[in-house]
Design a protein around this motif. Structure first.
Motif, PDB file in Angstrom:
ATOM      1  N   VAL A   1       0.892  -1.156   0.000  1.00 53.19           N
ATOM      2  CA  VAL A   1       0.000   0.000   0.000  1.00 53.19           C
ATOM      3  C   VAL A   1       0.928   1.203   0.000  1.00 53.19           C
ATOM      4  O   VAL A   1       1.797   1.319   0.866  1.00 53.19           O
ATOM      5  N   VAL A   2       0.751   2.086  -0.986  1.00 53.57           N
ATOM      6  CA  VAL A   2       1.736   3.137  -1.235  1.00 53.57           C
ATOM      7  C   VAL A   2       1.118   4.520  -1.069  1.00 53.57           C
ATOM      8  O   VAL A   2       0.025   4.792  -1.553  1.00 53.57           O
TER       9      VAL A   2
ATOM     10  N   LEU B   1      -4.177   6.021  12.072  1.00 50.19           N
ATOM     11  CA  LEU B   1      -4.448   4.837  12.880  1.00 50.19           C
ATOM     12  C   LEU B   1      -5.512   5.040  13.949  1.00 50.19           C
ATOM     13  O   LEU B   1      -5.906   4.095  14.626  1.00 50.19           O
ATOM     14  N   GLN B   2      -6.015   6.248  14.099  1.00 51.40           N
ATOM     15  CA  GLN B   2      -6.946   6.568  15.178  1.00 51.40           C
ATOM     16  C   GLN B   2      -8.218   5.728  15.150  1.00 51.40           C
ATOM     17  O   GLN B   2      -8.686   5.274  16.184  1.00 51.40           O
TER      18      GLN B   2
ATOM     19  N   LYS C   1     -10.926  -3.194  12.992  1.00 54.88           N
ATOM     20  CA  LYS C   1     -10.012  -4.333  12.939  1.00 54.88           C
ATOM     21  C   LYS C   1      -9.290  -4.469  11.597  1.00 54.88           C
ATOM     22  O   LYS C   1      -8.340  -5.213  11.483  1.00 54.88           O
ATOM     23  N   GLN C   2      -9.741  -3.752  10.569  1.00 54.98           N
ATOM     24  CA  GLN C   2      -9.058  -3.781   9.270  1.00 54.98           C
ATOM     25  C   GLN C   2      -7.956  -2.736   9.180  1.00 54.98           C
ATOM     26  O   GLN C   2      -7.232  -2.696   8.211  1.00 54.98           O
ATOM     27  N   LEU C   3      -7.885  -1.889  10.185  1.00 56.01           N
ATOM     28  CA  LEU C   3      -6.885  -0.816  10.224  1.00 56.01           C
ATOM     29  C   LEU C   3      -6.981   0.073   8.983  1.00 56.01           C
ATOM     30  O   LEU C   3      -6.010   0.362   8.311  1.00 56.01           O
ATOM     31  N   LYS C   4      -8.198   0.522   8.676  1.00 57.97           N
ATOM     32  CA  LYS C   4      -8.385   1.419   7.536  1.00 57.97           C
ATOM     33  C   LYS C   4      -7.783   2.778   7.870  1.00 57.97           C
ATOM     34  O   LYS C   4      -7.985   3.303   8.961  1.00 57.97           O
ATOM     35  N   CYS C   5      -7.088   3.346   6.905  1.00 57.06           N
ATOM     36  CA  CYS C   5      -6.477   4.662   7.094  1.00 57.06           C
ATOM     37  C   CYS C   5      -7.571   5.701   7.324  1.00 57.06           C
ATOM     38  O   CYS C   5      -8.493   5.838   6.526  1.00 57.06           O
ATOM     39  N   GLY C   6      -7.459   6.439   8.415  1.00 59.05           N
ATOM     40  CA  GLY C   6      -8.454   7.443   8.753  1.00 59.05           C
ATOM     41  C   GLY C   6      -8.043   8.862   8.429  1.00 59.05           C
ATOM     42  O   GLY C   6      -8.756   9.801   8.771  1.00 59.05           O
ATOM     43  N   ASP C   7      -6.912   9.049   7.746  1.00 57.96           N
ATOM     44  CA  ASP C   7      -6.423  10.389   7.448  1.00 57.96           C
ATOM     45  C   ASP C   7      -7.069  10.920   6.172  1.00 57.96           C
ATOM     46  O   ASP C   7      -6.667  10.563   5.060  1.00 57.96           O
ATOM     47  N   GLN C   8      -8.060  11.795   6.326  1.00 55.03           N
ATOM     48  CA  GLN C   8      -8.765  12.370   5.178  1.00 55.03           C
ATOM     49  C   GLN C   8      -7.861  13.219   4.299  1.00 55.03           C
ATOM     50  O   GLN C   8      -8.168  13.459   3.133  1.00 55.03           O
TER      51      GLN C   8
ATOM     52  N   TYR D   1      -6.555   6.924   2.038  1.00 59.02           N
ATOM     53  CA  TYR D   1      -7.717   7.118   2.911  1.00 59.02           C
ATOM     54  C   TYR D   1      -8.705   5.973   2.741  1.00 59.02           C
ATOM     55  O   TYR D   1      -9.092   5.613   1.631  1.00 59.02           O
ATOM     56  N   LYS D   2      -9.101   5.371   3.846  1.00 61.76           N
ATOM     57  CA  LYS D   2     -10.039   4.252   3.937  1.00 61.76           C
ATOM     58  C   LYS D   2      -9.505   2.930   3.378  1.00 61.76           C
ATOM     59  O   LYS D   2     -10.232   1.953   3.301  1.00 61.76           O
ATOM     60  N   LYS D   3      -8.246   2.884   2.981  1.00 62.98           N
ATOM     61  CA  LYS D   3      -7.659   1.616   2.542  1.00 62.98           C
ATOM     62  C   LYS D   3      -7.221   0.829   3.771  1.00 62.98           C
ATOM     63  O   LYS D   3      -6.628   1.394   4.694  1.00 62.98           O
ATOM     64  N   PRO D   4      -7.474  -0.485   3.802  1.00 63.63           N
ATOM     65  CA  PRO D   4      -6.989  -1.303   4.917  1.00 63.63           C
ATOM     66  C   PRO D   4      -5.459  -1.370   4.908  1.00 63.63           C
ATOM     67  O   PRO D   4      -4.844  -1.564   3.864  1.00 63.63           O
ATOM     68  N   LEU D   5      -4.874  -1.209   6.079  1.00 64.28           N
ATOM     69  CA  LEU D   5      -3.422  -1.266   6.230  1.00 64.28           C
ATOM     70  C   LEU D   5      -2.972  -2.509   6.989  1.00 64.28           C
ATOM     71  O   LEU D   5      -1.791  -2.827   7.009  1.00 64.28           O
TER      72      LEU D   5
END
Length: 147
Positions: free
Chosen positions: A19-20, A31-32, A40-47, A53-57
């Motif tokens: 993931v780039v 990570l918030q 639990k999917q650790l989706k990126c929360g940084d708008q 954004y919203k991609k699982p990490l």
């Protein structure tokens, strides 16, 4: 396939999907949702980071230039590892900042069962080459293989 050699911050060996982001990674904002609200999917929360954004990490090879944000960055990274909500590895094109390094190192030393290799100084060519979905293998000597 290309190989890049970096500096080992936290050791380990892993293979994961890339993931780039070419933007700075705000550890707290990203990570918030996972830490505070149990995603639990650790989706990126940084708008502010449209690339991820919203991609699982979770379980992904996070490829980034550097982290940005506040002094909480290291603690947030450490907590993500302690809560078992962390990327498979973090691969920095540039030098890692001292706060993110501290979080990764503390997690490696203090959290049993957590292995999150962190490699920095991979160079701009690394970020120019790697794309979402590519297979990344981190070797124990700091070599990163991108397929």
């Amino acid at each position: 396939m290309r190989e890049f050699k970096g500096r080992i911050i936290a050791p380990g060996e892993v293979t994961a999907e890339a993931v780039v982001t070419k933007q700075g990674f705000n550890t707290l904002a990203s990570l918030q949702m996972a830490l505070q609200f149990g995603d639990k999917q650790l989706k990126c929360g940084d708008q502010n980071n449209a690339e991820i954004y919203k991609k699982p990490l979770l379980g992904k090879a996070l490829c980034l230039p550097q982290t940005i944000g506040s002094t909480t960055g290291g603690l947030v990274l450490y907590c993500a590892c302690a809560m078992e909500r962390y990327p498979a590895c973090m691969l920095f094109a540039n030098h890692i900042d001292s706060l993110a390094a501290a979080g990764a190192i503390l997690a490696d030393v203090w959290v049993d069962g957590v292995t999150m290799p962190v490699i920095d100084c991979l160079g701009d060519e690394f970020l120019d080459y790697v794309k979402d979905g590519m297979k990344i293998t981190v070797k124990p000597d700091g070599t990163v293989v991108v397929e």
